[in-house]
Design a protein around this motif. Structure first.
Motif, PDB file in Angstrom:
ATOM      1  N   GLU A   1      47.751  40.040  42.568  1.00 45.67           N
ATOM      2  CA  GLU A   1      49.126  39.703  42.199  1.00 45.67           C
ATOM      3  C   GLU A   1      50.137  40.778  42.590  1.00 45.67           C
ATOM      4  O   GLU A   1      51.334  40.606  42.354  1.00 45.67           O
ATOM      5  CB  GLU A   1      49.201  39.466  40.683  1.00 45.67           C
ATOM      6  CG  GLU A   1      48.383  38.263  40.211  1.00 45.67           C
ATOM      7  CD  GLU A   1      48.413  38.093  38.703  1.00 45.67           C
ATOM      8  OE1 GLU A   1      48.988  38.975  38.020  1.00 45.67           O
ATOM      9  OE2 GLU A   1      47.861  37.093  38.212  1.00 45.67           O
TER      10      GLU A   1
ATOM     11  N   ASN B   1      39.609  41.763  42.755  1.00 46.24           N
ATOM     12  CA  ASN B   1      39.423  40.329  42.981  1.00 46.24           C
ATOM     13  C   ASN B   1      38.023  39.886  42.572  1.00 46.24           C
ATOM     14  O   ASN B   1      37.095  40.690  42.489  1.00 46.24           O
ATOM     15  CB  ASN B   1      39.644  39.991  44.460  1.00 46.24           C
ATOM     16  CG  ASN B   1      41.103  40.149  44.865  1.00 46.24           C
ATOM     17  OD1 ASN B   1      41.999  40.018  44.049  1.00 46.24           O
ATOM     18  ND2 ASN B   1      41.335  40.434  46.136  1.00 46.24           N
TER      19      ASN B   1
ATOM     20  N   GLU C   1      39.972  31.839  35.929  1.00 43.96           N
ATOM     21  CA  GLU C   1      39.486  33.186  36.197  1.00 43.96           C
ATOM     22  C   GLU C   1      40.419  34.252  35.649  1.00 43.96           C
ATOM     23  O   GLU C   1      40.007  35.121  34.876  1.00 43.96           O
ATOM     24  CB  GLU C   1      39.315  33.397  37.707  1.00 43.96           C
ATOM     25  CG  GLU C   1      38.046  32.820  38.278  1.00 43.96           C
ATOM     26  CD  GLU C   1      37.956  33.032  39.777  1.00 43.96           C
ATOM     27  OE1 GLU C   1      38.898  33.632  40.354  1.00 43.96           O
ATOM     28  OE2 GLU C   1      36.964  32.592  40.379  1.00 43.96           O
ATOM     29  N   ASN C   2      41.676  34.196  36.059  1.00 47.22           N
ATOM     30  CA  ASN C   2      42.622  35.227  35.654  1.00 47.22           C
ATOM     31  C   ASN C   2      42.840  35.252  34.147  1.00 47.22           C
ATOM     32  O   ASN C   2      43.009  36.320  33.553  1.00 47.22           O
ATOM     33  CB  ASN C   2      43.969  35.031  36.366  1.00 47.22           C
ATOM     34  CG  ASN C   2      43.903  35.493  37.814  1.00 47.22           C
ATOM     35  OD1 ASN C   2      42.836  35.854  38.303  1.00 47.22           O
ATOM     36  ND2 ASN C   2      45.023  35.474  38.499  1.00 47.22           N
ATOM     37  N   LYS C   3      42.815  34.081  33.528  1.00 41.57           N
ATOM     38  CA  LYS C   3      43.007  34.019  32.078  1.00 41.57           C
ATOM     39  C   LYS C   3      41.858  34.712  31.356  1.00 41.57           C
ATOM     40  O   LYS C   3      42.068  35.480  30.412  1.00 41.57           O
ATOM     41  CB  LYS C   3      43.116  32.564  31.624  1.00 41.57           C
ATOM     42  CG  LYS C   3      43.450  32.415  30.144  1.00 41.57           C
ATOM     43  CD  LYS C   3      43.632  30.960  29.766  1.00 41.57           C
ATOM     44  CE  LYS C   3      43.967  30.841  28.273  1.00 41.57           C
ATOM     45  NZ  LYS C   3      44.115  29.419  27.870  1.00 41.57           N
TER      46      LYS C   3
ATOM     47  N   ARG D   1      42.163  38.488  32.024  1.00 40.19           N
ATOM     48  CA  ARG D   1      43.316  39.061  31.319  1.00 40.19           C
ATOM     49  C   ARG D   1      43.036  39.186  29.819  1.00 40.19           C
ATOM     50  O   ARG D   1      43.323  40.219  29.205  1.00 40.19           O
ATOM     51  CB  ARG D   1      44.570  38.212  31.558  1.00 40.19           C
ATOM     52  CG  ARG D   1      45.864  38.938  31.154  1.00 40.19           C
ATOM     53  CD  ARG D   1      47.083  38.047  31.347  1.00 40.19           C
ATOM     54  NE  ARG D   1      47.187  37.504  32.683  1.00 40.19           N
ATOM     55  CZ  ARG D   1      47.684  38.173  33.724  1.00 40.19           C
ATOM     56  NH1 ARG D   1      48.108  39.409  33.565  1.00 40.19           N
ATOM     57  NH2 ARG D   1      47.753  37.601  34.916  1.00 40.19           N
TER      58      ARG D   1
ATOM     59  N   PHE E   1      46.540  42.924  38.277  1.00 39.96           N
ATOM     60  CA  PHE E   1      45.587  42.286  39.174  1.00 39.96           C
ATOM     61  C   PHE E   1      45.933  42.681  40.605  1.00 39.96           C
ATOM     62  O   PHE E   1      47.084  42.533  41.025  1.00 39.96           O
ATOM     63  CB  PHE E   1      45.659  40.766  39.052  1.00 39.96           C
ATOM     64  CG  PHE E   1      45.045  40.200  37.811  1.00 39.96           C
ATOM     65  CD1 PHE E   1      43.804  39.566  37.859  1.00 39.96           C
ATOM     66  CD2 PHE E   1      45.693  40.287  36.589  1.00 39.96           C
ATOM     67  CE1 PHE E   1      43.237  39.030  36.713  1.00 39.96           C
ATOM     68  CE2 PHE E   1      45.137  39.762  35.438  1.00 39.96           C
ATOM     69  CZ  PHE E   1      43.904  39.132  35.498  1.00 39.96           C
TER      70      PHE E   1
END
Length: 405
Positions: free
Chosen positions: A304, A270, A240-242, A245, A301
């Protein structure tokens, strides 16, 4: 009967193709005047061109050099792209004082040649104006209902997931899959400048990237923000984050390289599987945007940000009180003695309270650093090896950084 007025042949030729769209219209103009023609937007990105120049990328921007950077009348100019400069003329496309784009004609050397072709090119510019304005009005009409739906979604006004999913499907948005809200915004915004144009172009960049994933872009423009509901196609904690980003970095890179562009930054909320929860992602993305600017994080994020996101939302008076209870006496000591013990303690905390790392960063001998830390303990009446005191110190410095104490 005597003919009072004879319609030029080029008018008939151009009118015969004008209903087919701008590209056939420009091709017909090229056939008549035998000179390459291009249509660009207001930032000089090529929308249509009648001739393939060597080395020209179809998505390239044209650089136009003339006396006035905001051109509202026909001018001779130098046109540069693909490493070559050409002589030409620019014909602005304007509707009710709103500039829609530019018609650029190549290989026009001077005023005499410009006057030879001006009438026919201005006629084509007028036909392009009709086409572009019609397209713009249709787009605005379609967005009117979309924006009302997206507004309700962003502010949690819709409570039934099934209704949301059904309405979203009208515009081919698939809200059965997870989404995250990403907010892009100009860091400095002026409603009366070209900033609106930059935000509009940023929306186009975003649409391009989302369409490449075979998804229908779900985007809303509000004042200085471009709000994106980003679909997460292959949802997993690792990917997800990749995905988010990479998307955000690509958009920022392209948007911040636009001609005359201000700085665009972003914030990322989120991921939520239920559409009724997407308003939370929007609120999180706005906080992440603000904190990203303060902490100089390119793609912040919300998830994070840790302690910062809690401190950012907390009552300012209580935060100040906490800071001065923890570090106030050291702050006052430095002010009275022209010292930098607070700076030393901040470096020590930033380097995880590691003596060796800190001495290297601040260029102090370990014995000198040890002496300063002992002095700090005496002033604050605490022990720096106490884990609870360390947590208080870290929180106090985070408050200082967030609130600029």
């Amino acid at each position: 009967m005597k003919e009072l007025y004879k319609v030029p042949s080029y008018v008939k030729e151009l009118m015969s193709v004008s209903h087919l769209g701008i590209e056939p219209l420009l091709q017909q103009l090229f056939t008549i005047i035998k000179k390459p023609v291009s249509l660009t937007d207001n930032l000089f990105e090529i929308q249509c061109i009648t001739h393939q120049f060597d080395g020209l990328d179809p998505e390239k921007y044209v650089k136009v050099e003339c006396e006035d950077s905001y051109i509202l009348e026909t001018v001779l100019c130098d046109i540069s792209f693909a490493g070559t400069t050409y002589k030409g003329a620019l014909f602005p496309i304007v509707h009710e004082k709103n500039k829609l784009g530019n018609l650029i004609v190549f290989d026009i050397e001077g005023e005499e040649e410009l006057s030879q072709y001006a009438e026919i090119i201005q006629y084509v510019a007028m036909l392009c104006t009709f086409q572009m304005q019609k397209k713009l009005e249709l787009k605005k009409e379609s967005y009117k209902y979309k924006d009302a739906f997206l507004f309700d979604l962003l502010y949690g006004n819709m409570k039934d997931s099934r209704d949301i999913i059904e309405q979203a499907s009208i515009w081919k948005w698939n809200l059965t899959q997870p989404h995250a809200v990403v907010v892009f915004s100009l860091t400095q915004y002026n409603n009366y400048s070209s900033d609106q144009l930059i935000l509009s172009k940023t929306s186009s960049i975003i649409e391009h990237y989302i369409e490449k994933t075979n998804q229908t872009p779900m985007i809303m423009n509000r004042k200085n923000q471009v709000i994106v509901f980003l679909p997460i196609i292959n949802s997993s904690d690792n990917s997800e984050n990749k995905v988010i980003r990479n998307f955000s970095e690509n958009v920022l890179s392209e948007a911040n390289n636009l001609p005359t562009s201000g700085l665009i930054a972003c914030g990322i909320g989120n991921v939520y599987t239920e559409p009724t929860e997407l308003y939370r992602s929007f609120q999180e993305a706005k906080i992440a945007y603000e904190l990203g600017l303060l902490l100089k994080i390119q793609t912040p994020f919300f998830l994070e940000l840790g302690l910062e996101r809690i401190l950012y939302k907390h009552d300012l008076h209580e935060l100040k009180e906490f800071y001065y209870n923890i570090l106030g006496e050291l702050d006052e000591y430095d002010a009275k003695n022209d010292g930098n013990l607070l700076e030393t303690l901040e470096a020590y905390a930033t380097n995880q309270f590691d003596m060796t790392k800190t001495s290297e960063v601040v260029f102090l001998h370990r014995n000198t650093l040890r002496y300063r830390l002992k002095k700090i303990e005496d002033i604050l009446q605490l022990k720096l090896d106490d884990i609870n005191k360390r947590l208080d110190i870290v929180a106090a410095f985070k408050i200082k950084r967030l609130r600029n104490f």
